[in-house]
Design a protein around this motif. Sequence first.
Motif, PDB file in Angstrom:
ATOM      1  N   HIS A  94      39.685  49.851  39.446  1.00 30.12           N
ATOM      2  CA  HIS A  94      39.810  49.148  38.168  1.00 30.12           C
ATOM      3  C   HIS A  94      39.109  49.860  37.035  1.00 30.12           C
ATOM      4  O   HIS A  94      39.217  49.448  35.880  1.00 30.12           O
ATOM      5  CB  HIS A  94      39.240  47.726  38.290  1.00 30.12           C
ATOM      6  N   LYS A 127      36.500  42.638  32.906  1.00 27.25           N
ATOM      7  CA  LYS A 127      37.143  42.493  34.203  1.00 27.25           C
ATOM      8  C   LYS A 127      36.259  41.693  35.144  1.00 27.25           C
ATOM      9  O   LYS A 127      35.043  41.661  34.993  1.00 27.25           O
ATOM     10  CB  LYS A 127      37.445  43.869  34.795  1.00 27.25           C
ATOM     11  N   SER A 262      42.720  40.033  38.543  1.00 22.73           N
ATOM     12  CA  SER A 262      42.379  40.253  37.142  1.00 22.73           C
ATOM     13  C   SER A 262      42.678  41.653  36.696  1.00 22.73           C
ATOM     14  O   SER A 262      42.738  41.924  35.509  1.00 22.73           O
ATOM     15  CB  SER A 262      40.901  39.947  36.911  1.00 22.73           C
ATOM     16  N   SER A 263      42.825  42.597  37.637  1.00 19.98           N
ATOM     17  CA  SER A 263      43.086  43.969  37.241  1.00 19.98           C
ATOM     18  C   SER A 263      44.519  44.184  36.793  1.00 19.98           C
ATOM     19  O   SER A 263      44.811  45.109  36.063  1.00 19.98           O
ATOM     20  CB  SER A 263      42.771  44.923  38.401  1.00 19.98           C
ATOM     21  N   ILE A 266      45.990  40.643  32.694  1.00 20.43           N
ATOM     22  CA  ILE A 266      44.947  40.501  31.687  1.00 20.43           C
ATOM     23  C   ILE A 266      45.557  39.831  30.469  1.00 20.43           C
ATOM     24  O   ILE A 266      46.538  40.325  29.906  1.00 20.43           O
ATOM     25  CB  ILE A 266      44.358  41.865  31.293  1.00 20.43           C
TER      26      ILE A 266
END
Length: 502
Positions: A94, A127, A262-263, A266
């Motif tokens: 990430h 992140k 979450s990567s 977004i």
Amino acid sequence: MATNVKVVGTDLRQVTIKVNPGTYLTEILEQACSKLKVPNDKYLLKHKQRQLDLSQTFRTSGLIPGARLELVVRANTPTVVNVALQLPSPESSHFPPHGRVSEKLPSDFTIWQILRQFESGKASAGKNLNITARGIPQTSNGTQAGSGQLYYDIPNIVIEKRTLSTFADFQKTLSQLGYNSGGVLMRLSFQKTDQLLSDAMREIEEFFKSEEQDSAPQKNEDTSTDGKLESASEPPTLPSDAQTSVPATTEGVSPAATTEDSSTTIPQATIGANAMDGEAMSSGLRPVTIFSAPASSTPVAALRPDLEEDYAPDISHAKAHQKLLKSLGENKRLLSDRELEEKAAAEEAKVAAVKSIKIKVRFPDNFSAEWAFGPEDTGASLYSEVRGIMANSSASFKLVLPGARTVIKDDASSKLIKGYRLSANTLVNFMWDDDVPADIRQQPFLKNSAAGRAQEVFIPEVPEVEVKQEESSAPLQAPAPRNDNQGSGSKKPKWLKGFGKK
């Protein structure tokens, strides 16, 4: 081999410390302060008016056996240390390109505060990064086993050859570990424990309750802009009922994490907020890494000590020179049309196999920026990314490849990898066009938001090589003239045999 050093306190009291080559200077300081009954976080060590780097070992510090060290009072103002945290997989993916996060932090921060800072600070770039509250279910051969309760996954920090893996270790500050300036690289990994996550959270609250209260109200300015220290407020500890509600099949997932990655997902609002906060994002939202200009005008290579052995040729150099001379003296035929076609096809296959490269652009003020590009990216993509971080984006410029002086065209039809045969990471030089006025060239090149996120290139310090000369009481004498016939009668040396014969 064990030896001793002497440490002199500020009151001229003297203690003897037993050391070995692998003893850290921080351990010497702790033992000396313990014997002198003074706090070790208030003092530093000096040797012959030179402050010692406490992060080094006795072997690498350059000290001799029986050295006399002085205990001096440390300044009350904490210094700034550039801390880089190398993340494990999959978290490292990430944060391209190196899989690490970095931030400038004060030297009086504990290891636990640093981990919490990377979780909630600007370094995480918004992140979902969980380091201190990870829980994994109990499994057996890859399947769920037991009652489905979460067990604490404790972080392990490796700094050089030292490993910090307990809550007592996490209470040590950077200064206590010997890092008061420069930079330090911390490698992160996780280890599953037999302790329930809820029990570990209660123990963490007892260990670091005072640190949480001290760090929460702090709200200073960013160190990357004007040198002031910054520490973000710490996120609250999760309650036990929220921790046990995580599905047992998600191994290694934080209790605070959601089921959504979450990567990959977004929100646009988050991206816009990060850009407004000064995140180094270009116009196309492509991740960019910006490096600051070197602090010294002297190249790093010029500061490294030179050894006489580096300039002494050996047998391998002679063999390589003979091989070169032999190859130049041989007759070589020209390649046939078929061989030329095969060579061209091999080059095309090599370029086609490249999936991603990193291009670093060096700017006129010695700042540089690095992006990752794929096979479909063109020269126009590179120009667009550069204009996204320029202060004067309307000024005309060109990007030149080093060596061949090939200019990359601002054209959407020219591929970066296939068109310019870029098969590895490449450095590109930024050059102004001739019509750009001098006042624009003298202005700051980068935007304030991009320049504020610039990070320093971490260069490990090279220990100085101390050259010792043997002292002799006898006066220096000129060498006697050489006579090859002395001691061998009238015989000539081997290298003169054969000369003078007809």
